[in-house]
Scaffold this motif. Sequence first.
Motif, mmCIF file in Angstrom:
data_model
loop_
_atom_site.group_PDB
_atom_site.id
_atom_site.type_symbol
_atom_site.label_atom_id
_atom_site.label_comp_id
_atom_site.label_asym_id
_atom_site.label_seq_id
_atom_site.Cartn_x
_atom_site.Cartn_y
_atom_site.Cartn_z
ATOM 1 N N LYS A 27 -21.322 20.499 -17.407
ATOM 2 C CA LYS A 27 -21.053 21.068 -16.377
ATOM 3 C C LYS A 27 -20.510 19.837 -15.502
ATOM 4 O O LYS A 27 -20.981 19.796 -14.514
ATOM 5 N N PRO A 28 -19.495 19.369 -15.656
ATOM 6 C CA PRO A 28 -18.635 18.250 -15.027
ATOM 7 C C PRO A 28 -18.404 18.860 -13.468
ATOM 8 O O PRO A 28 -18.201 20.002 -13.233
ATOM 9 N N GLN A 29 -18.677 17.711 -12.581
ATOM 10 C CA GLN A 29 -18.284 18.002 -11.246
ATOM 11 C C GLN A 29 -17.199 17.152 -10.760
ATOM 12 O O GLN A 29 -17.499 16.229 -10.318
ATOM 13 N N PRO A 30 -15.887 17.608 -11.109
ATOM 14 C CA PRO A 30 -14.773 16.704 -10.688
ATOM 15 C C PRO A 30 -14.859 16.212 -9.374
ATOM 16 O O PRO A 30 -14.288 15.216 -8.963
ATOM 17 N N SER A 31 -15.431 16.836 -8.393
ATOM 18 C CA SER A 31 -15.495 16.323 -6.964
ATOM 19 C C SER A 31 -16.072 14.988 -6.856
ATOM 20 O O SER A 31 -15.976 14.471 -5.965
ATOM 21 N N ASN A 32 -17.216 14.717 -7.857
ATOM 22 C CA ASN A 32 -17.801 13.294 -7.644
ATOM 23 C C ASN A 32 -16.630 12.194 -8.036
ATOM 24 O O ASN A 32 -16.991 11.052 -7.781
ATOM 25 N N TRP A 33 -15.763 12.516 -8.557
ATOM 26 C CA TRP A 33 -14.684 11.495 -8.989
ATOM 27 C C TRP A 33 -13.169 11.961 -8.602
ATOM 28 O O TRP A 33 -12.317 12.088 -9.366
ATOM 29 N N PRO A 34 -13.003 11.623 -7.348
ATOM 30 C CA PRO A 34 -11.658 11.883 -6.707
ATOM 31 C C PRO A 34 -10.709 10.870 -7.290
ATOM 32 O O PRO A 34 -11.192 9.778 -7.502
ATOM 33 N N ALA A 94 -26.726 9.733 -22.454
ATOM 34 C CA ALA A 94 -26.976 9.807 -20.975
ATOM 35 C C ALA A 94 -27.861 8.335 -20.935
ATOM 36 O O ALA A 94 -27.694 7.776 -19.845
ATOM 37 N N LYS A 95 -29.248 8.101 -21.851
ATOM 38 C CA LYS A 95 -29.656 6.989 -21.696
ATOM 39 C C LYS A 95 -28.973 5.689 -21.879
ATOM 40 O O LYS A 95 -29.247 4.722 -21.444
ATOM 41 N N TYR A 96 -28.017 5.982 -22.877
ATOM 42 C CA TYR A 96 -27.226 4.833 -23.285
ATOM 43 C C TYR A 96 -26.341 4.298 -21.880
ATOM 44 O O TYR A 96 -26.154 3.380 -21.496
ATOM 45 N N ILE A 97 -25.678 5.504 -21.054
ATOM 46 C CA ILE A 97 -24.863 5.399 -20.038
ATOM 47 C C ILE A 97 -25.644 4.416 -19.039
ATOM 48 O O ILE A 97 -25.309 3.681 -18.415
ATOM 49 N N ASN A 98 -26.967 5.004 -18.772
ATOM 50 C CA ASN A 98 -27.814 4.366 -17.801
ATOM 51 C C ASN A 98 -28.302 3.022 -18.239
ATOM 52 O O ASN A 98 -28.746 2.361 -17.227
ATOM 53 N N SER A 99 -28.087 2.680 -19.357
ATOM 54 C CA SER A 99 -28.627 1.454 -19.669
ATOM 55 C C SER A 99 -27.329 0.188 -19.424
ATOM 56 O O SER A 99 -27.803 -0.940 -19.507
ATOM 57 N N LEU A 100 -26.530 0.797 -19.061
ATOM 58 C CA LEU A 100 -25.463 -0.109 -18.855
ATOM 59 C C LEU A 100 -25.352 -0.660 -17.516
ATOM 60 O O LEU A 100 -25.855 -0.124 -16.489
ATOM 61 N N LYS A 101 -25.112 -1.882 -17.245
ATOM 62 C CA LYS A 101 -25.231 -2.843 -15.984
ATOM 63 C C LYS A 101 -23.776 -3.136 -15.588
ATOM 64 O O LYS A 101 -22.977 -3.426 -16.464
ATOM 65 N N VAL A 115 -19.967 4.858 -14.102
ATOM 66 C CA VAL A 115 -21.115 5.921 -14.080
ATOM 67 C C VAL A 115 -22.466 5.713 -13.800
ATOM 68 O O VAL A 115 -23.233 6.259 -13.106
ATOM 69 N N ALA A 116 -22.760 4.713 -14.445
ATOM 70 C CA ALA A 116 -24.383 4.121 -14.461
ATOM 71 C C ALA A 116 -24.544 3.667 -13.162
ATOM 72 O O ALA A 116 -25.522 3.687 -12.454
ATOM 73 N N LYS A 117 -23.332 3.207 -12.422
ATOM 74 C CA LYS A 117 -23.754 2.760 -10.862
ATOM 75 C C LYS A 117 -24.031 3.848 -10.052
ATOM 76 O O LYS A 117 -24.574 3.433 -8.658
ATOM 77 N N LYS A 118 -23.977 5.233 -10.322
ATOM 78 C CA LYS A 118 -24.345 6.295 -9.521
ATOM 79 C C LYS A 118 -25.614 6.401 -9.500
ATOM 80 O O LYS A 118 -26.318 7.401 -8.995
#
Length: 107
Positions: free
Chosen positions: A74-81, A100-107, A58-61
């Motif tokens: 409000k998830p958008q399942p089309s982002n993850w086929p 969200a900040k934690y997810i974005n901190s991942l490399k 997710v962080a890679k996005k």
Amino acid sequence: MKNVSKLILTFVFGTMAFSFQAKAEDFPADIKPLMTKYTCFACHKVDARLVGPAYKDVAKKKYSVDKIVALIAKPQPSNWPGYPPMAPMNVPKEDAVKLAKYINSLK
Ligand code: HEC
């Protein structure tokens, strides 16, 4: 004989302690209670696919924090086929921002 069972016990408890530690390390101490409270951990791991994508993927996005907060509500399942759709999660804004900040901190 006594010594042998002592050895076995030491081994068993040693292994148990090790696996608990490994689990606790998955999420940092301030994030883990949120992942547990909102059940995110049931579907997401840090670096492996579970029901949902790994948080590292997710962080890679490269979403903004606001975007992730919006996607949690409000998830958008089309982002993850190839994945089942994520259910909208009712997380108060303050906690969603932390996640969200934690997810974005991942490399
Ligand atoms: C029942 C399983 C389940 C739970 C619980 C769950 N997720 Fe998901 N999540 C998924 C699946 C499956 C996807 C990929 C499909 C989708 O986005 O709908 C996903 C996608 C995501 C995405 C990427 C959204 C995108 O569009 O790129 C984020 C961010 C996310 N989850 C965060 C969370 C957080 C934070 C929680 C806890 C509040 C949570 N998820 C709880 C299954 C789950």
